[in-house]
Design a protein around this motif. Structure first.
Motif, short mmCIF file in Angstrom:
data_model
loop_
_atom_site.label_atom_id
_atom_site.label_comp_id
_atom_site.label_asym_id
_atom_site.label_seq_id
_atom_site.Cartn_x
_atom_site.Cartn_y
_atom_site.Cartn_z
N UNK A 147 5.00 -2.95 -9.79
CA UNK A 147 6.08 -3.16 -8.82
C UNK A 147 5.55 -3.82 -7.54
N UNK A 148 4.36 -3.39 -7.12
CA UNK A 148 3.75 -3.98 -5.93
C UNK A 148 3.40 -5.45 -6.17
N UNK A 149 2.95 -5.78 -7.39
CA UNK A 149 2.61 -7.16 -7.72
C UNK A 149 3.83 -8.07 -7.58
N UNK A 150 5.00 -7.57 -7.99
CA UNK A 150 6.23 -8.35 -7.83
C UNK A 150 6.54 -8.60 -6.37
N UNK A 151 6.27 -7.59 -5.54
CA UNK A 151 6.49 -7.73 -4.09
C UNK A 151 5.56 -8.78 -3.49
N UNK A 152 4.33 -8.85 -4.01
CA UNK A 152 3.33 -9.75 -3.44
C UNK A 152 3.61 -11.23 -3.71
N UNK A 153 4.45 -11.51 -4.71
CA UNK A 153 4.69 -12.92 -5.06
C UNK A 153 5.17 -13.71 -3.85
N UNK A 154 5.95 -13.07 -3.00
CA UNK A 154 6.53 -13.79 -1.86
C UNK A 154 5.47 -14.23 -0.87
N UNK A 155 4.28 -13.63 -0.94
CA UNK A 155 3.20 -14.06 -0.06
C UNK A 155 2.57 -15.38 -0.51
N UNK A 156 2.82 -15.76 -1.75
CA UNK A 156 2.11 -16.91 -2.31
C UNK A 156 3.01 -18.12 -2.56
N UNK B 27 0.83 -1.21 0.00
CA UNK B 27 0.00 0.00 0.00
C UNK B 27 0.86 1.26 0.00
N UNK B 28 1.99 1.20 0.71
CA UNK B 28 2.89 2.36 0.71
C UNK B 28 3.49 2.58 -0.68
N UNK B 29 3.74 1.48 -1.40
CA UNK B 29 4.34 1.58 -2.72
C UNK B 29 3.35 2.06 -3.78
N UNK B 30 2.12 1.52 -3.74
CA UNK B 30 1.17 1.80 -4.83
C UNK B 30 -0.10 2.49 -4.38
N UNK B 31 -0.24 2.77 -3.09
CA UNK B 31 -1.45 3.41 -2.62
C UNK B 31 -2.64 2.45 -2.68
N UNK B 32 -3.87 2.98 -2.69
CA UNK B 32 -5.06 2.13 -2.77
C UNK B 32 -5.07 1.21 -3.99
N UNK B 33 -4.38 1.61 -5.06
CA UNK B 33 -4.33 0.77 -6.27
C UNK B 33 -3.62 -0.55 -6.02
N UNK B 34 -2.92 -0.69 -4.88
CA UNK B 34 -2.29 -1.96 -4.55
C UNK B 34 -3.32 -3.08 -4.45
#
Length: 425
Positions: free
Chosen positions: A195-204, A41-48
């Motif tokens: 960029x946020x989507x790349x960060x999220x991969x580690x959650x899955x 959210x900090x990286x992309x705001x609500x669009x995250x």
């Protein structure tokens, strides 16, 4: 086509659908749920939120691929067995080592993360934090010595508590949600969403871990795919709910994003919320460590059966028929890694890059195997190719840590050459 992995009759079929779902959920929902919603959210705001939605969809083919392969080839070798059946022994062994050499670093990272959450509340020093981390690993190793049926029962209870606490966090945050917090929707531009989507991969990451336990599934042909579908739905819903409320309550920003879940729950529950999150962190780290330690001990056993790992890796407990050779190897590695972290030769943020890279390499191997072994299944073909393109596209962005799987591959080839030389002498 390589030979099929030879399995000993020691592993009993004790894992029903509830235990399978608990193991999958526990291995996928790791420390990321405590960190990533706020950072994204900090990286992309609500669009995250869009990034979470896209990632929740993209991870389904990956889960389906692993579930279908587990249903067809239930084995302690997990992904390495899939690759072995598709591309031969050399690449199967290599994939097995990718996974096995991820867990000696990944599990201590999890235990230290959980211990740190308690340490902050109890004002512990480094010695107390690392002692707690060591005790956590000893407890999980002990459960796995007693048998996967014990570990799976504990996992079911722990995952139930995790889900309950995360639901509590979401419900407690609802009165503080505001539509105003979604404006502006993309303050940092649309590139930040990617960029946020790349960060999220580690959650899955985590679907590959339970494949190593598939030989112990009750009716794997039916329960493996049912398990991943239920798990994927639960995981996506939990992640998306936490991410949505993180944005809706604006529980993120400079200095608080890494603790967004704690910030969010304290809006309604105050300081008690801090303790709830600390307990949640402990449960999450235990659950993930349990799944990975159980899986890694079995891949160590499988590699020993294939004679590409030291013979003692294949030792089974005389009473419980559990892979104590692999567990002993992991215990020795854990002691070394905790020591290295304790004396600060490397920090967690740098160390975590290595297992992440080898996990991605494991996924690439599994997805490649799926493209060949699931050719007769339309769903399997689509899932395998989608997952393969996704993981291969991510690999170049790993940076220097991308060399770690390369080093493992070279060591695997050197071991193979050494064994062949010994056999010809």
């Amino acid at each position: 086509m390589g030979k099929t992995t030879v399995e000993a009759p020691g592993f009993a079929k004790t894992l029903g659908l509830p235990q399978i779902v608990a193991l999958y959920v526990g291995s996928v929902i790791g420390s990321g749920v405590l960190l990533i919603p706020g950072l994204a959210a900090e990286k992309a705001g609500p669009a995250s939120i869009l990034a979470w939605l896209v990632m929740s969809i993209l991870v389904v083919p990956m889960a389906i691929t692993m579930g279908l392969l587990s249903a067809r080839y239930p084995s302690a070798g997990g992904v390495s067995t899939f690759v072995r059946n598709a591309y031969g022994d050399r690449f199967g062994n290599m994939t097995g080592w990718f996974f096995l050499l991820s867990v000696p670093m990944g599990a201590p990272i999890l235990s230290v993360t959980g211990a740190n959450y308690l340490g902050v509340l109890l004002h512990w020093g480094d010695t107390q934090v690392y002692a707690a981390a060591a005790l956590m690993l000893i407890a999980v190793l002990s459960m796995n010595v007693l048998g996967m049926h014990v570990a799976a029962r504990v996992q079911t209870i722990v995952v139930s508590l995790i889900i309950s606490i995360l639901i509590l966090a979401v419900v407690a945050a609802l009165p503080h949600a505001s539509a105003n917090n979604f404006v502006p929707f993309a303050p940092n531009g649309w590139l930040s969403v990617i960029q946020a989507a790349g960060l999220l991969f580690w959650c899955f990451i985590g679907w590959e871990a339970v494949t190593h336990l598939s030989e112990e599934f009750v009716d794997p042909a039916k329960n493996a795919i049912r398990g991943v579908l239920w798990s994927a739905g639960i995981v996506a819903l939990l992640y998306f709910s936490v991410a949505m409320l993180t944005v809706a309550t604006h529980s993120y920003g400079i200095g608080i994003s890494a603790a967004s879940l704690s910030v969010m729950i304290q809006l309604s529950l105050g300081p008690v919320g801090g303790w709830i999150v600390a307990v949640t962190a402990l449960f999450i780290c235990i659950a993930a460590a349990n799944a990975y330690i159980g899986a890694a001990s079995r891949i160590a056993y499988s590699l020993a059966q294939e004679k590409v790992a030291p013979r003692w890796f294949g030792a089974l407990h005389p009473k419980y028929r559990t892979p104590i050779g692999g567990l002993l190897f992991l215990a020795l590695c854990f002691a070394v890694v905790l020591g290295v972290l304790y004396v600060r030769w490397i920090d967690l943020s740098r160390l975590i890059e290595l297992p992440n890279a080898s996990f991605i390499a494991t996924y690439i191997g599994g997805c490649l195997a799926g493209t060949r072994l699931l050719k007769d299944s339309r769903a399997g073909r689509i899932a395998s190719w989608t997952s393969l393109l996704f993981t291969v596209g991510l690999y170049p962005f790993l940076g220097w840590s991308a060399l770690y799987p390369v080093a493992i591959a070279l060591l695997s080839l050197l071991w193979e050459r050494r064994k062949k030389t010994e056999e010809t002498v």
